[in-house]
Design a protein around this motif. Structure first.
Motif, mmCIF file in Angstrom:
data_model
loop_
_atom_site.group_PDB
_atom_site.id
_atom_site.type_symbol
_atom_site.label_atom_id
_atom_site.label_comp_id
_atom_site.label_asym_id
_atom_site.label_seq_id
_atom_site.Cartn_x
_atom_site.Cartn_y
_atom_site.Cartn_z
ATOM 1 N N ASN A 157 0.846 -1.190 0.000
ATOM 2 C CA ASN A 157 0.000 0.000 0.000
ATOM 3 C C ASN A 157 0.885 1.244 0.000
ATOM 4 O O ASN A 157 1.785 1.363 0.832
ATOM 5 C CB ASN A 157 -0.896 0.040 1.240
ATOM 6 C CG ASN A 157 -1.979 -1.012 1.190
ATOM 7 O OD1 ASN A 157 -2.486 -1.363 0.130
ATOM 8 N ND2 ASN A 157 -2.344 -1.534 2.351
ATOM 9 N N VAL A 158 0.610 2.154 -0.932
ATOM 10 C CA VAL A 158 1.282 3.448 -0.971
ATOM 11 C C VAL A 158 0.369 4.418 -0.224
ATOM 12 O O VAL A 158 -0.802 4.559 -0.572
ATOM 13 C CB VAL A 158 1.500 3.918 -2.424
ATOM 14 C CG1 VAL A 158 2.231 5.253 -2.455
ATOM 15 C CG2 VAL A 158 2.253 2.864 -3.226
ATOM 16 N N VAL A 159 0.913 5.070 0.802
ATOM 17 C CA VAL A 159 0.096 5.891 1.695
ATOM 18 C C VAL A 159 0.588 7.334 1.697
ATOM 19 O O VAL A 159 1.783 7.599 1.846
ATOM 20 C CB VAL A 159 0.135 5.311 3.131
ATOM 21 C CG1 VAL A 159 -0.651 6.164 4.096
ATOM 22 C CG2 VAL A 159 -0.370 3.863 3.134
ATOM 23 N N ARG A 160 -0.371 8.270 1.528
ATOM 24 C CA ARG A 160 -0.104 9.701 1.640
ATOM 25 C C ARG A 160 -1.144 10.281 2.588
ATOM 26 O O ARG A 160 -2.339 10.069 2.394
ATOM 27 C CB ARG A 160 -0.193 10.393 0.285
ATOM 28 C CG ARG A 160 0.063 11.907 0.384
ATOM 29 C CD ARG A 160 -0.114 12.650 -0.920
ATOM 30 N NE ARG A 160 0.871 12.213 -1.889
ATOM 31 C CZ ARG A 160 0.564 11.878 -3.142
ATOM 32 N NH1 ARG A 160 -0.672 11.931 -3.580
ATOM 33 N NH2 ARG A 160 1.513 11.498 -3.967
ATOM 34 N N ASP A 161 -0.688 10.978 3.602
ATOM 35 C CA ASP A 161 -1.587 11.598 4.589
ATOM 36 C C ASP A 161 -2.587 10.597 5.163
ATOM 37 O O ASP A 161 -3.765 10.902 5.326
ATOM 38 C CB ASP A 161 -2.329 12.784 3.963
ATOM 39 C CG ASP A 161 -1.396 13.873 3.462
ATOM 40 O OD1 ASP A 161 -0.357 14.091 4.117
ATOM 41 O OD2 ASP A 161 -1.701 14.484 2.428
#
Length: 169
Positions: free
Chosen positions: A81-85
């Motif tokens: 999973n690529v997570v931003r904020d």
């Protein structure tokens, strides 16, 4: 019974691998990654001995946002999973690359990456590249050439996107 078990630290696993030993799936995965596409089979075999194999459990952090990086990973098995904020913005699958700018730019990562399930990664780091440039300069230059081409392509795409948004070049 008094048996002695020997475990190899994963950080050193590739160092203690015997000469004939190797996992052809690792070599195959490396051959599918753009920055390694100019390498011959013999060079891929050398590279296979230089990379670092990592295993992550579900929800384990691979790369933390804001932390400087020194290399990148190739997703061999599982998903990330690529997570931003705090939001998942993308899911990576096998043969995807994560953290590729860390190879040349030690700036902190703008994203976090978490294993979505048990995940195997192949790591290639700046010290590995520096050693290749020292011991196998032609091979190291091939990797740098492809990496440079990829960065140039991303810059062109970014410039086009900025122009589409009204940026005057």
């Amino acid at each position: 019974m008094n048996e002695i078990f020997s475990k190899t630290d994963p950080e050193w696993e590739n160092v203690f691998r015997s000469e004939g030993e190797g996992d052809s799936s690792i070599r195959r995965d490396l051959g599918h990654v753009g920055v390694f596409s100019l390498l011959t089979e013999d060079e891929l075999a050398l590279l296979e001995r230089a990379v670092h194999l990592r295993h992550y459990l579900t929800n384990e952090c691979i790369i933390q946002e804001g932390v400087p990086q020194s290399g990148f990973y190739i997703l061999s098995e599982g998903s990330v999973n690529v997570v931003r904020d705090g939001e998942v913005v993308e899911i990576l699958r096998p043969i995807d690359v994560l953290g590729e700018f860390g190879l040349l730019d030690p700036s902190p990562s703008a994203l976090s990456f978490y294993a979505a399930e048990p995940t195997n990664l192949i790591g290639f780091f700046k010290p590995d590249l520096v050693e290749l440039l020292d011991t196998q300069p032609e091979m190291g230059c091939k990797i740098l050439l492809k990496f440079s081409e990829n960065v140039a392509c991303l810059l062109r795409e970014s410039h086009t996107n900025l122009c589409d948004l009204g940026y005057k070049s």
